[in-house]
Design a protein around this motif. Structure first.
Motif, PDB file in Angstrom:
ATOM      1  N   MET A   1       7.815 -75.693  39.453  1.00 11.44           N
ATOM      2  CA  MET A   1       7.873 -74.368  40.061  1.00 11.44           C
ATOM      3  C   MET A   1       7.952 -73.303  38.973  1.00 11.44           C
ATOM      4  SD  MET A   1      10.766 -72.801  42.619  1.00 11.44           S
ATOM      5  CE  MET A   1      12.012 -72.889  41.340  1.00 11.44           C
ATOM      6  N   THR A   2       7.124 -72.302  39.069  1.00  9.33           N
ATOM      7  CA  THR A   2       7.143 -71.208  38.109  1.00  9.33           C
ATOM      8  C   THR A   2       8.367 -70.329  38.326  1.00  9.33           C
ATOM      9  OG1 THR A   2       4.739 -71.160  38.018  1.00  9.33           O
ATOM     10  CG2 THR A   2       5.893 -69.200  37.274  1.00  9.33           C
ATOM     11  N   SER A   3       9.058 -69.970  37.255  1.00 12.68           N
ATOM     12  CA  SER A   3      10.226 -69.108  37.355  1.00 12.68           C
ATOM     13  C   SER A   3      10.446 -68.419  36.017  1.00 12.68           C
ATOM     14  CB  SER A   3      11.473 -69.915  37.738  1.00 12.68           C
ATOM     15  OG  SER A   3      11.743 -70.904  36.758  1.00 12.68           O
ATOM     16  N   ILE A   4      11.408 -67.509  35.975  1.00 14.25           N
ATOM     17  CA  ILE A   4      11.738 -66.801  34.743  1.00 14.25           C
ATOM     18  C   ILE A   4      12.610 -67.690  33.868  1.00 14.25           C
ATOM     19  CG2 ILE A   4      12.980 -64.835  33.769  1.00 14.25           C
ATOM     20  CD1 ILE A   4      12.238 -63.230  36.191  1.00 14.25           C
ATOM     21  N   GLU A   5      12.218 -67.824  32.616  1.00 14.13           N
ATOM     22  CA  GLU A   5      13.026 -68.583  31.661  1.00 14.13           C
ATOM     23  C   GLU A   5      13.812 -67.659  30.730  1.00 14.13           C
ATOM     24  OE1 GLU A   5      13.501 -71.756  31.797  1.00 14.13           O
ATOM     25  OE2 GLU A   5      12.071 -72.004  33.437  1.00 14.13           O
ATOM     26  N   PHE A 130      -0.501 -61.412  43.608  1.00 18.09           N
ATOM     27  CA  PHE A 130      -0.635 -61.728  42.189  1.00 18.09           C
ATOM     28  C   PHE A 130       0.384 -62.780  41.774  1.00 18.09           C
ATOM     29  CE2 PHE A 130       0.611 -61.174  37.773  1.00 18.09           C
ATOM     30  CZ  PHE A 130      -0.606 -61.215  37.125  1.00 18.09           C
ATOM     31  N   TYR A 131       1.636 -62.576  42.137  1.00 18.27           N
ATOM     32  CA  TYR A 131       2.677 -63.498  41.690  1.00 18.27           C
ATOM     33  C   TYR A 131       2.611 -64.853  42.380  1.00 18.27           C
ATOM     34  CZ  TYR A 131       4.969 -60.389  38.441  1.00 18.27           C
ATOM     35  OH  TYR A 131       5.241 -59.608  37.339  1.00 18.27           O
ATOM     36  N   THR A 132       2.247 -64.890  43.636  1.00 18.79           N
ATOM     37  CA  THR A 132       2.072 -66.202  44.275  1.00 18.79           C
ATOM     38  C   THR A 132       0.891 -66.924  43.636  1.00 18.79           C
ATOM     39  OG1 THR A 132       0.779 -65.183  46.065  1.00 18.79           O
ATOM     40  CG2 THR A 132       3.128 -65.544  46.459  1.00 18.79           C
ATOM     41  N   GLY A 133      -0.103 -66.161  43.184  1.00 15.89           N
ATOM     42  CA  GLY A 133      -1.230 -66.757  42.478  1.00 15.89           C
ATOM     43  C   GLY A 133      -0.845 -67.320  41.125  1.00 15.89           C
ATOM     44  N   GLN A 134       0.254 -66.831  40.561  1.00  9.93           N
ATOM     45  CA  GLN A 134       0.759 -67.346  39.288  1.00  9.93           C
ATOM     46  C   GLN A 134       1.698 -68.535  39.486  1.00  9.93           C
ATOM     47  OE1 GLN A 134      -0.367 -66.340  36.401  1.00  9.93           O
ATOM     48  NE2 GLN A 134      -1.582 -64.679  37.257  1.00  9.93           N
ATOM     49  N   GLY A 135       1.912 -68.924  40.738  1.00 11.88           N
ATOM     50  CA  GLY A 135       2.718 -70.107  41.007  1.00 11.88           C
ATOM     51  C   GLY A 135       4.130 -69.849  41.459  1.00 11.88           C
ATOM     52  N   ASP A 187       6.956 -70.151  32.235  1.00  6.99           N
ATOM     53  CA  ASP A 187       5.972 -71.176  31.899  1.00  6.99           C
ATOM     54  C   ASP A 187       4.581 -70.861  32.428  1.00  6.99           C
ATOM     55  OD1 ASP A 187       6.598 -71.527  34.543  1.00  6.99           O
ATOM     56  OD2 ASP A 187       7.176 -73.635  34.369  1.00  6.99           O
ATOM     57  N   ALA A 188       4.435 -69.770  33.207  1.00  2.35           N
ATOM     58  CA  ALA A 188       3.116 -69.384  33.707  1.00  2.35           C
ATOM     59  C   ALA A 188       2.409 -68.386  32.785  1.00  2.35           C
ATOM     60  CB  ALA A 188       3.228 -68.771  35.096  1.00  2.35           C
ATOM     61  N   ASP A 193       1.129 -58.125  34.723  1.00  2.00           N
ATOM     62  CA  ASP A 193       0.970 -57.971  36.168  1.00  2.00           C
ATOM     63  C   ASP A 193       0.333 -56.620  36.511  1.00  2.00           C
ATOM     64  OD1 ASP A 193       2.899 -55.937  36.256  1.00  2.00           O
ATOM     65  OD2 ASP A 193       4.386 -57.112  37.353  1.00  2.00           O
ATOM     66  N   PRO A 194       0.040 -56.361  37.797  1.00  2.00           N
ATOM     67  CA  PRO A 194      -0.652 -55.124  38.183  1.00  2.00           C
ATOM     68  C   PRO A 194       0.076 -53.836  37.810  1.00  2.00           C
ATOM     69  CG  PRO A 194      -0.791 -56.732  39.957  1.00  2.00           C
ATOM     70  CD  PRO A 194       0.166 -57.286  38.951  1.00  2.00           C
TER      71      PRO A 194
END
Length: 208
Positions: A1-5, A130-135, A187-188, A193-194
Motif C-alpha cells: 500500500m502506498t503511504s507517506i514514509e 491523481f492520488y488513487t492513481g498513485q496507489g 514509495d510511489a 501532484d496537480p
C-alpha cells in the motif's frame, strides 16, 4: 500500500527548526528538515495536524510552542468537533493541535496520537483521482471538501482539503506564492501532484 514514509520541511535554519520541534512538540525523527532559501510568501497550501487525547494536552503543546517562538493563529478553544488551536512555527509551517474530546480525563501529557498532513487542493475530484492513481487508498471522503487516505504503518496520515477551506481552518488568508517548502517521501515517488506538491522516492522502513 502506498503511504507517506517521510515529511521534509524546507527551512532557512535547520538547527533552529530542529530545536523548535523537539522543544515544542517532542518531534525528533517524525519530520525531516532541509535547508532552503526558496522564495515563499503567504499561505503555503498545507498544514500539519497533531491529534492528541484531551484538551489539557492541546493546551500544553500549544503553550510549549508559543514559548519556543511560535506565532498564535487561532487560540485553543472548543468547537463542534472538539477542542484545538493553531500556531505558525518560526520557519513558517502551520500546525494545528487538536482533540475530538471536550473534557479532560487526566493530567496533561505530551503524547501525540497521530500526525496528519493536510494538502490544500484546487480541484478535489482531480486530486483524488491523481492520488488513487498513485496507489493510495481512500478511507474517508466527504463530498468535494475532504478526502483521507489509509496510512498503514506510516507515521503520517495524508488528507486533502479544499485550499480556501484549509486556509480558513488555519486562520490565514488563502493567498500565497512561491515554494510550498515541503517535500513528501513515499514509495510511489517521485512525482508532483496537480497542486505542485513534490514527492520523492523513499523506501518503507523495515519492521524491527
Amino acid at each position: 500500500m502506498t503511504s507517506i514514509e517521510s515529511v521534509t520541511l524546507e527551512v532557512a535554519d535547520t538547527a533552529a527548526a530542529h530545536s523548535f520541534y523537539t522543544t515544542a512538540f517532542g518531534l525528533d525523527t517524525q519530520i525531516r528538515l532541509r535547508a532552503s532559501d526558496a522564495p515563499t510568501t503567504g499561505f503555503r497550501g498545507f498544514t500539519l495536524s497533531l491529534t492528541v487525547s484531551q484538551p489539557a494536552t492541546v493546551n500544553a503543546l500549544v503553550g510549549a510552542a508559543l514559548e519556543a517562538g511560535a506565532t498564535p493563529l487561532k487560540p485553543a478553544a472548543k468547537s463542534l468537533w472538539g477542542y484545538g488551536g493553531v500556531v505558525r512555527a518560526p520557519d513558517g509551517t502551520i500546525w494545528k493541535i487538536a482533540t475530538s474530546a471536550k473534557k479532560d480525563t487526566g493530567p496533561a501529557t505530551r503524547q501525540i496520537d497521530e500526525m496528519v498532513l493536510l494538502l490544500g487542493v484546487a480541484d478535489m475530484a482531480a486530486s483524488k483521482r491523481f492520488y488513487t492513481g498513485q496507489g493510495l487508498t481512500v478511507t474517508k471522503s466527504v463530498s468535494r471538501m475532504y478526502v483521507e487516505f489509509a496510512s498503514g504503518p506510516s507515521p503520517v496520515k495524508l488528507a486533502l482539503y479544499r485550499h480556501r477551506a484549509l486556509a480558513k481552518d488555519a486562520g490565514v488568508t488563502p493567498d500565497g506564492t512561491g515554494s510550498h517548502r515541503l517535500l513528501i517521501g513515499g514509495d510511489a515517488g517521485p512525482f508532483t501532484d496537480p497542486d505542485g506538491f513534490a514527492w520523492e522516492a523513499v523506501k518503507p522502513a523495515l519492521a524491527p
